[in-house]
Motif scaffolding. Structure first.
Motif, short mmCIF file in Angstrom:
data_model
loop_
_atom_site.label_atom_id
_atom_site.label_comp_id
_atom_site.label_asym_id
_atom_site.label_seq_id
_atom_site.Cartn_x
_atom_site.Cartn_y
_atom_site.Cartn_z
N HIS A 34 -14.93 -4.88 2.88
CA HIS A 34 -14.42 -3.11 3.07
C HIS A 34 -15.75 -2.22 4.09
N GLU A 35 -16.56 -2.65 3.39
CA GLU A 35 -17.84 -1.70 3.75
C GLU A 35 -17.23 -1.65 5.41
N SER A 50 0.93 -0.78 0.27
CA SER A 50 0.02 -0.30 0.23
C SER A 50 0.90 1.02 -0.14
N TYR A 102 -16.10 -7.11 -1.07
CA TYR A 102 -17.23 -5.12 -0.42
C TYR A 102 -17.75 -5.46 1.17
N ARG A 136 -8.68 -3.97 -5.41
CA ARG A 136 -7.51 -3.28 -5.11
C ARG A 136 -8.07 -1.91 -6.12
N LYS A 191 -10.11 -0.73 -7.74
CA LYS A 191 -11.03 0.09 -8.01
C LYS A 191 -10.89 1.19 -6.99
N GLU A 192 -9.86 -0.04 -5.47
CA GLU A 192 -10.21 0.96 -4.36
C GLU A 192 -8.79 0.29 -3.66
N LYS A 193 -8.58 2.05 -4.11
CA LYS A 193 -6.51 1.89 -3.45
C LYS A 193 -6.34 1.35 -2.36
N GLU A 194 -6.62 1.83 -1.46
CA GLU A 194 -6.41 1.86 -0.03
C GLU A 194 -7.07 0.59 0.84
N PHE A 195 -7.64 -0.25 -0.23
CA PHE A 195 -8.01 -1.76 0.27
C PHE A 195 -7.16 -2.41 1.31
N ARG A 200 -14.93 0.39 7.15
CA ARG A 200 -14.73 1.72 6.55
C ARG A 200 -15.15 2.62 8.35
#
Length: 744
Positions: free
Chosen positions: A650-651, A151, A647, A606, A608-612, A654
């Motif tokens: 990741h949700e 990351s 998904y 990843r 799509k979601e850079k910090e995933f 957050r």
């Protein structure tokens, strides 16, 4: 009787954080900063406090923590979020220098990362990810460490921060070296060297040379290691930098390993050579004196090392020193003292190198043999041989390899361009399908509204039954036409869902291909430098050097070829996924299929979601190997299940605190059935909608993020294979999706 020298794998020199070197101010600079504090307030005072904290970073830990804590409190009062985050980061780093536990370090870094993310401070985010990677390396969790470093590397590349990028490449190499993967270790440290050469960070370039030498030494390539150590020292000399003692100590260690005691003494004993090694490694000096037949001098140094290591809990070095003393007393035939020291070594607990343990067992075996206790002597001899056999096998499997050919690179670049164009086309088609879906839903709503008014009209005008029946027939015809339109639209949406999964795979494959491309580019640069060195050697007529350089170039070309094959395999897998389904089953390795799509789905998400970030786990049953399936169809099922799991975690990430997202894939053969389980610790599925998740168009995702067809299509595909798909979930704790397929 002298024993062979025990050479421990060297834990690579690594500055834990990229800005430590900048932080080491002189005493005069610190005094000036302290004088400024009484004249400042607000943001300026916070900045000075942070500078003071960094200047004491790894010199006086308590002072560093004190100034950072003051900066944090002042930044909280003034609302300076960026300074507060940096102060928290320094507090976490300082606790690392204090040798505190992870629980006393990570909360500071986690809070710093959250604040940097809230403010969008990309440099702060990259630095804190870097710190977290080093923290997990410190506790030997190399898998999690590499995720954080990855990351950090992504953000440094976005910022074009070459110094940060080079430092992280070195740290990743250290992780792979400490976990025993020498091939990847040498790959990453050499990449770090290539990137650092593009900067003016001459001290960093010197350390990169030394780190590469350490990797080669750990992998058994002693002569190559010596060459890189000398290059690091030469680079330091040409830029007026004093080489660290580690450089001379490792050269001494290398020559000890080659049995060249005279050359080793030049580097380890200042009075013997021309090199300014102001801090020689006492353990290596003791070994040198022992092998040189100077037991009295060796005893002095071994004793000093043992005394120091008992205070600092350096377990492995303590055992080596005790073994050395035991060998000396054994040679002097003082068996009681030799026994006492060897038994102390055998009782030490902690992180011990296998070769050190084997050496202890060898000393005890000989002592018991001298003491006429053949049973115990045989026990320790078997223990020693067992450990050494495992090390020999491990070294054989971890021999270093090198990179691919330039021709493969050209083909890979062309394929990358084709994949990028294909992805753009699929995204365009997906948007068109989304518009078509909304249009058809509007038509369906209009038809239902019309049918409502028709029925109401029938009830209110019973006397016009015949006329109303004709109207009803007409409406029925219209509804049938609309139904046919809806079926056609559904088929188009199903195709769009397949294309969407292909688009998500493309992102993952692009990431997978990027790594071998990076290796090819960087080692092409290395070969270009080696060719220049060959030209210089030709002009000197130095034939041995020309042969060495030519061998290096050939090894690098083999490496280039290897990574080209890897990229070729990735592209072939992509083409198989996108191939039209023939409906014909094939014998397929289900474990390989599950793992391949797991990695592709992870990198696609990843993209799509850079910090995933997520902790990945696999457990594949070797008995669950080849079964007859349609691999493209099962691949789409796996992609849907993996993406839903990513998904969900990741949700939850957050909004949750102290939460580690985790997704596991398990295969198991159970009688006549093969089971694939996708397990996550995400948000879970509420009970009141659990029976709807396999219905077409049902989704819990926001508009635009899901079509509601993924699980429905997956259910149909598995049923067509004669299997079943089962969902188990507990809201707030996670879900388990089990795919059951018949073995025959």
């Amino acid at each position: 009787m002298k024993r062979p020298l025990v050479i421990l794998p060297f834990i690579l020199l690594s500055v834990l954080f990229t800005d430590v070197a900048v932080a080491q101010g002189t005493r005069n600079q610190r005094d000036s900063l302290i004088n400024l504090l009484s004249k400042q307030n607000g943001t300026k005072k916070t900045t000075t406090l942070l500078a003071l904290a960094k200047s004491y970073w790894n010199i006086q830990n308590d002072s560093s923590f004190y100034f950072a804590e003051q900066a944090r409190d002042l930044a909280s009062q003034t609302g300076d979020i960026n300074s507060k985050a940096e102060a928290l980061r320094i507090m976490g780093v300082t606790n690392w220098y204090r040798h505190m536990s992870r629980q006393e370090i990570q909360p500071y870094l986690d809070e710093a990362l959250k604040l940097h993310k809230d403010k969008g401070n990309r440099k702060g985010i990259a630095d804190t990810y870097n710190n977290l990677g080093s923290l997990y390396k410190y506790v030997n969790d190399f898998e999690q460490s590499i995720r954080y470093y990855d990351s950090s590397l992504t953000v440094y590349k976005e910022l074009n921060d070459l110094k940060g990028e080079a430092a992280v490449l070195n740290y990743i190499g250290i992780c792979y070296q400490q976990s025993g993967d020498y091939r990847k270790a040498i790959d990453y440290t050499l990449q770090g060297l290539v990137v650092r050469k593009k900067t003016d960070d001459h001290q960093g370039i010197m350390f990169s040379y030394l780190n590469v030498g350490n990797m080669f030494l750990a992998g058994g390539q002693t002569e190559i290691a010596i060459r890189y150590y000398n290059q690091g020292i030469a680079h330091a000399d040409s830029n007026q930098i004093t080489p660290p003692p580690m450089a001379f100590n490792m050269l001494g260690k290398s020559y000890l390993q080659l049995g060249n005691l005279e050359k080793a003494a030049e580097y380890l004993i200042p009075s013997k050579g021309k090199f300014d090694n102001w801090n020689p490694d006492k353990l290596m000096v003791a070994e040198l004196y022992y092998l040189s037949g100077q037991p009295d001098s060796a005893t002095i140094y071994f004793s000093q090392v043992a005394e120091r290591c008992e205070k600092t809990n350096e377990h492995d070095s303590l055992v080596q020193a005790l073994n050395g003393l035991s060998r000396i007393y054994l040679d002097r035939k003082n068996f009681s003292k030799a026994f006492e020291l060897a038994k102390r070594a055998d009782l030490v607990e902690g992180e011990l190198n296998k070769r050190t343990v084997a050496n202890t067992a060898g000393v005890l075996s000989e002592l018991y043999e001298k003491n006429n206790e053949p049973g115990k002597a045989l026990y320790y001899l078997k223990k020693q041989h067992s450990i050494l056999d495992s090390l020999i096998n491990s070294n054989y499997q971890n021999k270093l390899a090198y990179f691919e050919s330039k021709a493969d690179l050209d083909r890979l670049e062309e394929r990358m361009q084709n994949l990028s164009a294909q992805k753009a086309l699929q995204e365009k088609l997906y948007k068109q399908e989304k518009l078509l879906r909304n249009y058809l839903i509007g038509i369906a709503a209009l038809i239902l509204l019309t049918a409502f008014f028709v029925i109401r009209n029938i009830n209110s005008k019973r006397r016009q039954i015949q006329t109303q029946n004709e109207l009803l027939d007409e409406q029925k015809t219209n509804v049938e036409k609309a139904y046919n339109h809806l079926k056609a639209a559904q088929a188009q949406l199903i195709q769009s869902e397949k294309m969407a999964s292909l688009g998500e795979l493309t992102a993952g494959i692009a990431h997978e291909i990027q790594n071998p491309l990076n290796f090819v580019n960087n080692f092409s640069d290395v070969n270009r430098e080696l060719l220049q060195e060959i030209i210089e050697a030709v002009s000197r007529g130095d034939l041995p050097e020309i042969k060495n350089l030519a061998n290096d170039i050939r090894s690098n070309e083999e490496k280039i070829h290897e990574h080209g094959k890897r990229a070729d395999a990735i592209v072939k897998s992509m083409l198989q996924h996108s191939r039209a389904n023939t409906g014909k089953k094939e014998s397929t390795d289900i474990n390989k299929l599950c793992n391949e799509y797991f990695q592709l789905a992870y990198h696609g998400f990843r993209a799509k979601e850079k910090e995933f970030n997520v902790k990945l786990g696999t457990s594949f049953d070797p008995a669950a190997s080849h079964i007859d399936i349609i691999p493209q169809e099962i691949g789409r099922v796996l992609i849907n299940l993996y993406n839903n799991a990513f998904y969900s975690v990741h949700e939850k990430f957050r909004s949750a605190n102290n939460y580690v997202p985790t997704v596991n894939v398990v295969t198991q053969k159970n009688g006549d059935w093969l089971e694939i389980k996708v397990i996550d610790n995400g948000m879970g599925i509420p009970e009141h909608i659990r029976n709807k998740i396999f219905q077409p168009f049902f989704t819990t995702k926001p508009t635009g993020l899901g079509t509601g067809l993924g699980l429905s299509l997956s259910y149909d595909i598995i049923k067509a294979h004669g299997g079943d798909i089962i969902a188990e979930s507990k809201e707030g704790e996670g879900s388990v999706f089990t795919v059951k397929l018949p073995v025959s």
